[in-house]
Motif scaffolding. Structure first.
Motif, PDB file in Angstrom:
ATOM      1  N   ALA A 149       0.834  -1.203   0.000  1.00  0.00           N
ATOM      2  CA  ALA A 149       0.000   0.000   0.000  1.00  0.00           C
ATOM      3  C   ALA A 149       0.873   1.260   0.000  1.00  0.00           C
ATOM      4  O   ALA A 149       0.514   2.273  -0.601  1.00  0.00           O
ATOM      5  N   HIS A 150       2.043   1.184   0.653  1.00  0.00           N
ATOM      6  CA  HIS A 150       2.950   2.332   0.651  1.00  0.00           C
ATOM      7  C   HIS A 150       3.528   2.602  -0.740  1.00  0.00           C
ATOM      8  O   HIS A 150       3.969   3.718  -1.016  1.00  0.00           O
ATOM      9  N   LEU A 151       3.554   1.613  -1.601  1.00  0.00           N
ATOM     10  CA  LEU A 151       3.993   1.867  -2.976  1.00  0.00           C
ATOM     11  C   LEU A 151       2.990   2.775  -3.688  1.00  0.00           C
ATOM     12  O   LEU A 151       3.345   3.459  -4.652  1.00  0.00           O
ATOM     13  N   LEU A 152       1.747   2.777  -3.213  1.00  0.00           N
ATOM     14  CA  LEU A 152       0.696   3.586  -3.822  1.00  0.00           C
ATOM     15  C   LEU A 152       0.442   4.888  -3.059  1.00  0.00           C
ATOM     16  O   LEU A 152       0.140   5.917  -3.661  1.00  0.00           O
ATOM     17  N   VAL A 153       0.536   4.826  -1.739  1.00  0.00           N
ATOM     18  CA  VAL A 153       0.298   5.998  -0.882  1.00  0.00           C
ATOM     19  C   VAL A 153       1.416   6.037   0.155  1.00  0.00           C
ATOM     20  O   VAL A 153       1.508   5.132   0.986  1.00  0.00           O
ATOM     21  N   PRO A 154       2.272   7.063   0.128  1.00  0.00           N
ATOM     22  CA  PRO A 154       3.440   7.062   1.004  1.00  0.00           C
ATOM     23  C   PRO A 154       3.170   7.175   2.506  1.00  0.00           C
ATOM     24  O   PRO A 154       3.843   6.538   3.294  1.00  0.00           O
ATOM     25  N   GLY A 155       2.198   7.964   2.937  1.00  0.00           N
ATOM     26  CA  GLY A 155       1.978   8.166   4.370  1.00  0.00           C
ATOM     27  C   GLY A 155       0.948   7.223   4.955  1.00  0.00           C
ATOM     28  O   GLY A 155       0.550   6.234   4.342  1.00  0.00           O
ATOM     29  N   HIS A 156       0.508   7.535   6.187  1.00  0.00           N
ATOM     30  CA  HIS A 156      -0.492   6.736   6.879  1.00  0.00           C
ATOM     31  C   HIS A 156      -1.804   7.494   7.017  1.00  0.00           C
ATOM     32  O   HIS A 156      -2.506   7.355   8.029  1.00  0.00           O
ATOM     33  N   GLY A 157      -2.164   8.272   6.011  1.00  0.00           N
ATOM     34  CA  GLY A 157      -3.417   9.032   6.045  1.00  0.00           C
ATOM     35  C   GLY A 157      -4.611   8.167   5.693  1.00  0.00           C
ATOM     36  O   GLY A 157      -4.502   6.951   5.495  1.00  0.00           O
ATOM     37  N   PRO A 158      -5.786   8.788   5.604  1.00  0.00           N
ATOM     38  CA  PRO A 158      -7.023   8.049   5.314  1.00  0.00           C
ATOM     39  C   PRO A 158      -6.974   7.251   4.005  1.00  0.00           C
ATOM     40  O   PRO A 158      -7.508   6.152   3.936  1.00  0.00           O
ATOM     41  N   ASP A 159      -6.324   7.818   2.970  1.00  0.00           N
ATOM     42  CA  ASP A 159      -6.228   7.094   1.695  1.00  0.00           C
ATOM     43  C   ASP A 159      -5.449   5.797   1.856  1.00  0.00           C
ATOM     44  O   ASP A 159      -5.787   4.776   1.260  1.00  0.00           O
ATOM     45  N   PHE A 160      -4.403   5.840   2.675  1.00  0.00           N
ATOM     46  CA  PHE A 160      -3.604   4.635   2.925  1.00  0.00           C
ATOM     47  C   PHE A 160      -4.451   3.567   3.610  1.00  0.00           C
ATOM     48  O   PHE A 160      -4.506   2.421   3.176  1.00  0.00           O
ATOM     49  N   TRP A 161      -5.145   3.938   4.696  1.00  0.00           N
ATOM     50  CA  TRP A 161      -5.914   2.953   5.462  1.00  0.00           C
ATOM     51  C   TRP A 161      -7.100   2.419   4.668  1.00  0.00           C
ATOM     52  O   TRP A 161      -7.501   1.275   4.844  1.00  0.00           O
ATOM     53  N   ARG A 162      -7.627   3.225   3.744  1.00  0.00           N
ATOM     54  CA  ARG A 162      -8.700   2.744   2.871  1.00  0.00           C
ATOM     55  C   ARG A 162      -8.219   1.573   2.015  1.00  0.00           C
ATOM     56  O   ARG A 162      -8.974   0.654   1.737  1.00  0.00           O
ATOM     57  N   LEU A 163      -6.971   1.622   1.599  1.00  0.00           N
ATOM     58  CA  LEU A 163      -6.419   0.525   0.796  1.00  0.00           C
ATOM     59  C   LEU A 163      -6.391  -0.790   1.578  1.00  0.00           C
ATOM     60  O   LEU A 163      -6.532  -1.866   1.007  1.00  0.00           O
ATOM     61  N   LEU A 164      -6.190  -0.705   2.886  1.00  0.00           N
ATOM     62  CA  LEU A 164      -6.085  -1.921   3.706  1.00  0.00           C
ATOM     63  C   LEU A 164      -7.442  -2.442   4.175  1.00  0.00           C
ATOM     64  O   LEU A 164      -7.509  -3.511   4.771  1.00  0.00           O
TER      65      LEU A 164
END
Length: 195
Positions: A149-164
């Motif tokens: 997921a970090h390859l797609l979204v670098p930080g730990h914001g809402p967009d990152f957690w949505r991926l998981l």
């Protein structure tokens, strides 16, 4: 589950279970001779769980989950090589990220003692701590998916957690890793409780 308590079959819940062939079903076999023990084994494309006949449906569900996790942990003790790890990452990307995360390398490293994994999005490289080896497969999959997921979204914001959100064992895996960290902070006490 079917009503027949002697030979009930249940499809396993979501979540990967390792490098061994994925069981298509879980078969629960009840035995009047079995008093306290519960055991499980893989048989062809399914998992067979043996339980005492007197167990309630609730106890049965709980023990099936426990035994599936136990088998997965045993199977994960076989250390994946870097090629198998990369193949696993691609499978997880397909399953949970629509195949959008395509790492160039995925490998084990021994120099990460304060983090479980890391990635360099610019290079597409993922590194996993050797401390994950032998942990349950759902934990390894979570860490791999986290780094993908970090390859797609670098930080730990809402967009990152949505991926998981598509990975059904995220909270359980995070709890497991938090438990490992907490256990590492405990003083060393002999197993028998005596000093």
């Amino acid at each position: 589950m079917p009503a027949d308590p002697l030979n009930s079959v249940e499809k396993p819940g979501p979540g990967p279970r390792g490098t061994a062939p994925q069981p298509d079903e879980v078969e629960v076999r009840r035995s009047a001779r079995r008093r306290r023990t519960v055991s499980a084994y893989r048989e062809g494309g399914r998992t067979v769980v043996l339980i005492p006949a007197r167990m309630s449906k609730e106890e049965e569900r709980r023990w099936v989950g426990v035994m599936l996790d136990k088998l997965a942990a045993q199977e994960s003790r076989r250390t994946l090589d870097d090629g198998e790890l990369a193949a696993r990452a691609l499978r997880l990307s397909e399953q949970h990220l629509l195949g959008r995360a395509r790492p160039s390398t995925v490998r084990w490293v021994t120099n990460q003692n304060t983090r479980w994994g890391s990635c360099t999005p610019a290079e597409g490289s993922i590194r996993l701590s050797h401390r994950l080896q032998g942990m349950p497969e759902y934990v390894l999959d979570y860490v791999l998916l986290h780094e993908l997921a970090h390859l797609l979204v670098p930080g730990h914001g809402p967009d990152f957690w949505r991926l998981l959100e598509t990975y059904p064992r995220t909270e359980r895996a995070r709890g497991f890793l938090e438990g490992v960290i907490a256990a590492g902070r405990l003083p060393n006490v002999p197993r028998d409780g005596r000093e």
